[in-house]
Scaffold this motif. Structure first.
Motif, PDB file in Angstrom:
ATOM      1  N   GLU A   8       0.828  -1.208   0.000  1.00 15.33           N
ATOM      2  CA  GLU A   8       0.000   0.000   0.000  1.00 15.33           C
ATOM      3  C   GLU A   8       0.856   1.248   0.000  1.00 15.33           C
ATOM      4  OE1 GLU A   8      -3.549   2.077   2.696  1.00 15.33           O
ATOM      5  OE2 GLU A   8      -2.591   0.205   3.354  1.00 15.33           O
ATOM      6  N   ASP A   9       1.892   1.279   0.850  1.00 20.23           N
ATOM      7  CA  ASP A   9       2.725   2.479   0.943  1.00 20.23           C
ATOM      8  C   ASP A   9       3.486   2.748  -0.352  1.00 20.23           C
ATOM      9  OD1 ASP A   9       1.885   2.787   3.530  1.00 20.23           O
ATOM     10  OD2 ASP A   9       3.615   1.756   4.406  1.00 20.23           O
ATOM     11  N   LEU A  10       4.054   1.686  -0.943  1.00 24.73           N
ATOM     12  CA  LEU A  10       4.903   1.863  -2.121  1.00 24.73           C
ATOM     13  C   LEU A  10       4.098   2.085  -3.387  1.00 24.73           C
ATOM     14  CD1 LEU A  10       7.616  -0.886  -1.510  1.00 24.73           C
ATOM     15  CD2 LEU A  10       7.959   1.583  -1.424  1.00 24.73           C
ATOM     16  N   TRP A  11       3.224   1.134  -3.698  1.00 20.07           N
ATOM     17  CA  TRP A  11       2.648   1.081  -5.039  1.00 20.07           C
ATOM     18  C   TRP A  11       1.327   1.822  -5.180  1.00 20.07           C
ATOM     19  CZ3 TRP A  11       6.650   0.153  -7.441  1.00 20.07           C
ATOM     20  CH2 TRP A  11       7.555  -0.841  -7.072  1.00 20.07           C
ATOM     21  N   LEU A  12       0.669   2.125  -4.073  1.00 21.19           N
ATOM     22  CA  LEU A  12      -0.564   2.904  -4.174  1.00 21.19           C
ATOM     23  C   LEU A  12      -0.327   4.388  -3.915  1.00 21.19           C
ATOM     24  CD1 LEU A  12      -3.164   0.555  -2.414  1.00 21.19           C
ATOM     25  CD2 LEU A  12      -2.507   0.665  -4.823  1.00 21.19           C
ATOM     26  N   PHE A  13       0.829   4.720  -3.371  1.00 18.75           N
ATOM     27  CA  PHE A  13       1.088   6.119  -3.019  1.00 18.75           C
ATOM     28  C   PHE A  13       2.450   6.590  -3.530  1.00 18.75           C
ATOM     29  CE2 PHE A  13      -1.908   4.576   0.219  1.00 18.75           C
ATOM     30  CZ  PHE A  13      -2.926   5.505   0.072  1.00 18.75           C
ATOM     31  N   ASP A  14       3.533   6.160  -2.876  1.00 22.13           N
ATOM     32  CA  ASP A  14       4.857   6.752  -3.109  1.00 22.13           C
ATOM     33  C   ASP A  14       5.344   6.587  -4.544  1.00 22.13           C
ATOM     34  OD1 ASP A  14       4.769   7.434  -0.493  1.00 22.13           O
ATOM     35  OD2 ASP A  14       6.140   5.865   0.215  1.00 22.13           O
ATOM     36  N   HIS A  15       5.225   5.389  -5.101  1.00 28.05           N
ATOM     37  CA  HIS A  15       5.838   5.098  -6.403  1.00 28.05           C
ATOM     38  C   HIS A  15       4.816   4.827  -7.507  1.00 28.05           C
ATOM     39  CE1 HIS A  15       9.948   4.817  -4.801  1.00 28.05           C
ATOM     40  NE2 HIS A  15       9.386   4.288  -3.731  1.00 28.05           N
ATOM     41  N   PHE A  16       3.564   5.191  -7.269  1.00 25.64           N
ATOM     42  CA  PHE A  16       2.563   4.912  -8.286  1.00 25.64           C
ATOM     43  C   PHE A  16       2.817   5.718  -9.563  1.00 25.64           C
ATOM     44  CE2 PHE A  16      -1.524   5.651 -10.407  1.00 25.64           C
ATOM     45  CZ  PHE A  16      -1.932   4.344 -10.610  1.00 25.64           C
ATOM     46  N   GLY A  17       2.995   7.012  -9.415  1.00 23.63           N
ATOM     47  CA  GLY A  17       3.215   7.850 -10.590  1.00 23.63           C
ATOM     48  C   GLY A  17       4.601   7.736 -11.165  1.00 23.63           C
ATOM     49  N   SER A  18       5.596   7.567 -10.312  1.00 19.94           N
ATOM     50  CA  SER A  18       6.985   7.581 -10.780  1.00 19.94           C
ATOM     51  C   SER A  18       7.446   6.244 -11.328  1.00 19.94           C
ATOM     52  CB  SER A  18       7.908   8.002  -9.631  1.00 19.94           C
ATOM     53  OG  SER A  18       7.799   7.082  -8.543  1.00 19.94           O
ATOM     54  N   ASP A  19       6.801   5.158 -10.949  1.00 19.75           N
ATOM     55  CA  ASP A  19       7.273   3.838 -11.373  1.00 19.75           C
ATOM     56  C   ASP A  19       6.180   2.975 -11.997  1.00 19.75           C
ATOM     57  OD1 ASP A  19      10.172   3.653 -10.382  1.00 19.75           O
ATOM     58  OD2 ASP A  19       9.128   4.391  -8.607  1.00 19.75           O
ATOM     59  N   VAL A  20       5.023   2.866 -11.348  1.00 18.11           N
ATOM     60  CA  VAL A  20       3.976   1.995 -11.873  1.00 18.11           C
ATOM     61  C   VAL A  20       3.471   2.496 -13.224  1.00 18.11           C
ATOM     62  CG1 VAL A  20       1.680   1.032 -11.471  1.00 18.11           C
ATOM     63  CG2 VAL A  20       3.282   1.262  -9.566  1.00 18.11           C
ATOM     64  N   LEU A  21       3.137   3.771 -13.300  1.00 18.19           N
ATOM     65  CA  LEU A  21       2.632   4.323 -14.557  1.00 18.19           C
ATOM     66  C   LEU A  21       3.692   4.293 -15.652  1.00 18.19           C
ATOM     67  CD1 LEU A  21       0.453   7.366 -13.397  1.00 18.19           C
ATOM     68  CD2 LEU A  21      -0.275   5.054 -14.035  1.00 18.19           C
ATOM     69  N   VAL A  22       4.948   4.487 -15.274  1.00 16.08           N
ATOM     70  CA  VAL A  22       6.030   4.424 -16.259  1.00 16.08           C
ATOM     71  C   VAL A  22       6.133   3.020 -16.849  1.00 16.08           C
ATOM     72  CG1 VAL A  22       8.530   4.538 -16.553  1.00 16.08           C
ATOM     73  CG2 VAL A  22       7.343   6.331 -15.289  1.00 16.08           C
ATOM     74  N   SER A  23       6.086   2.006 -15.997  1.00 17.08           N
ATOM     75  CA  SER A  23       6.168   0.623 -16.488  1.00 17.08           C
ATOM     76  C   SER A  23       4.976   0.271 -17.369  1.00 17.08           C
ATOM     77  CB  SER A  23       6.233  -0.346 -15.299  1.00 17.08           C
ATOM     78  OG  SER A  23       7.425  -0.176 -14.566  1.00 17.08           O
ATOM     79  N   LEU A  24       3.787   0.634 -16.928  1.00 16.27           N
ATOM     80  CA  LEU A  24       2.596   0.328 -17.712  1.00 16.27           C
ATOM     81  C   LEU A  24       2.595   1.082 -19.035  1.00 16.27           C
ATOM     82  CD1 LEU A  24      -0.175   0.287 -14.951  1.00 16.27           C
ATOM     83  CD2 LEU A  24       0.989  -1.660 -15.994  1.00 16.27           C
ATOM     84  N   GLY A  25       3.090   2.323 -19.023  1.00 14.91           N
ATOM     85  CA  GLY A  25       3.173   3.088 -20.264  1.00 14.91           C
ATOM     86  C   GLY A  25       4.126   2.458 -21.260  1.00 14.91           C
ATOM     87  N   GLY A  27       6.761  -5.878  -4.482  1.00 11.89           N
ATOM     88  CA  GLY A  27       6.970  -5.707  -5.913  1.00 11.89           C
ATOM     89  C   GLY A  27       6.603  -6.957  -6.695  1.00 11.89           C
ATOM     90  N   ILE A  28       6.976  -8.125  -6.175  1.00 19.38           N
ATOM     91  CA  ILE A  28       6.625  -9.387  -6.839  1.00 19.38           C
ATOM     92  C   ILE A  28       5.109  -9.571  -6.867  1.00 19.38           C
ATOM     93  CG2 ILE A  28       6.791 -11.899  -6.654  1.00 19.38           C
ATOM     94  CD1 ILE A  28       9.600 -11.477  -5.456  1.00 19.38           C
ATOM     95  N   LEU A  29       4.461  -9.219  -5.762  1.00 19.84           N
ATOM     96  CA  LEU A  29       3.006  -9.323  -5.702  1.00 19.84           C
ATOM     97  C   LEU A  29       2.348  -8.407  -6.731  1.00 19.84           C
ATOM     98  CD1 LEU A  29       0.560 -10.550  -4.239  1.00 19.84           C
ATOM     99  CD2 LEU A  29       0.704  -8.655  -2.603  1.00 19.84           C
ATOM    100  N   LEU A  30       2.863  -7.185  -6.869  1.00 23.06           N
ATOM    101  CA  LEU A  30       2.311  -6.254  -7.856  1.00 23.06           C
ATOM    102  C   LEU A  30       2.505  -6.780  -9.272  1.00 23.06           C
ATOM    103  CD1 LEU A  30       1.071  -3.514  -8.600  1.00 23.06           C
ATOM    104  CD2 LEU A  30       3.381  -2.559  -8.584  1.00 23.06           C
ATOM    105  N   LEU A  31       3.679  -7.313  -9.571  1.00 24.74           N
ATOM    106  CA  LEU A  31       3.918  -7.853 -10.910  1.00 24.74           C
ATOM    107  C   LEU A  31       2.976  -9.014 -11.221  1.00 24.74           C
ATOM    108  CD1 LEU A  31       7.836  -7.770 -10.939  1.00 24.74           C
ATOM    109  CD2 LEU A  31       6.291  -6.307 -12.237  1.00 24.74           C
TER     110      LEU A  31
END
Length: 258
Positions: A45-62, A222-226
């Motif tokens: 929740e802390d990493l992927w829903l807040f801190d790194h959502f825009g900087s990392d998750v969206l970049v990977s999906l893009g 991170g593994i769970l998110l992937l």
């Protein structure tokens, strides 16, 4: 109860049971490499829903979306060209089979050397790796079109674009869709590999950094998110394929019923 409902219940019960067993089995874990599932979900929740959502998750999906779409478009166009123009196929088919035999992850260091470490390298690696399943499936699908259909196209003097849009693509659609699904899986794998080998940004890079920093909960998050992204992208593709090929799926069901 209908078979579809039974299949849905069984398909839902298994992952839920696995999650419950994981939660219960790891609740008292003191192993630093296998933290409790509660801790992993908290970091998720802390990493992927807040801190790194825009900087990392969206970049990977893009990067995944752009690379996959380019691979599919190029694969379908080249597959149509190779399948319908014999001299072009004779010239390039050996090269296609040679390059597609190279493991996709092995192409990443080459692209890093040629292009660098930017987003262009990650997108190019996805395109180059995911291109060939769609290309080969398109070639096989178009070449399997019945000869009578080809003769009818010639009689009505359909141009190349008309043949592709109105005859070849609908006939070869099921095979092309299967190739596209394989391309999606390869694109996802190469997206992760390109971020781990040549990037400081993205889900793969952050997961690798967590492993190197001995942050086990962050690594498992991170593994769970992937895993979730891989599952959801495949689910969305299956839904889109079932709708786009509803006529084909319906005809197959009628054949089985008869």
């Amino acid at each position: 109860m209908k078979p579809a409902a039974v299949n849905w219940i069984l398909g839902t019960a298994t992952p839920v049971a696995c999650a419950v067993l994981w939660w219960a089995g790891s609740a008292e874990s003191a192993n630093p490499f296998f933290p409790p599932l509660a801790s992993i979900l908290g970091r998720f929740e802390d990493l992927w829903l807040f801190d790194h959502f825009g900087s990392d998750v969206l970049v990977s999906l893009g990067n995944l979306a752009v690379g996959y779409v380019l691979a599919v478009v190029i694969g379908v166009v080249l597959g149509f060209l190779f399948a319908t123009v014999a001299p072009v196929r004779w010239m390039f088919e050996p090269v296609v089979h040679f390059v597609r035999g190279i493991p996709p992850v092995a192409l990443v260091p080459i692209l890093i050397t040629v292009i660098g470490f930017g987003a262009e390298m990650r997108i190019a690696s996805i395109v180059l790796a995911a291109l060939f399943p769609t290309l080969i499936a398109t070639m096989d699908g178009i070449r399997s079109v019945d000869g009578v259909v080809r003769d009818v196209c010639a009689v009505y003097r359909l141009g190349p674009m008309e043949r592709m849009a109105r005859v070849y693509l609908p006939s070869a659609g099921p095979r092309i869709a299967s190739g596209m699904q394989v391309s999606l899986q390869i694109a996802f794998i190469v997206m992760i590999a390109s971020e781990m080998l040549g990037s400081s940004q993205g889900i793969g890079a952050m997961t690798l950094l967590a492993q190197q920093s001995f942050l086990a909960a962050d690594m498992w998050a991170g593994i769970l998110l992937l895993g979730l992204i891989g599952f959801l992208t495949n689910l969305v593709f299956d839904i889109a394929k079932s709708r786009a090929l509803a006529w084909y799926i319906g005809s197959r069901r009628q054949e089985r019923a008869s």
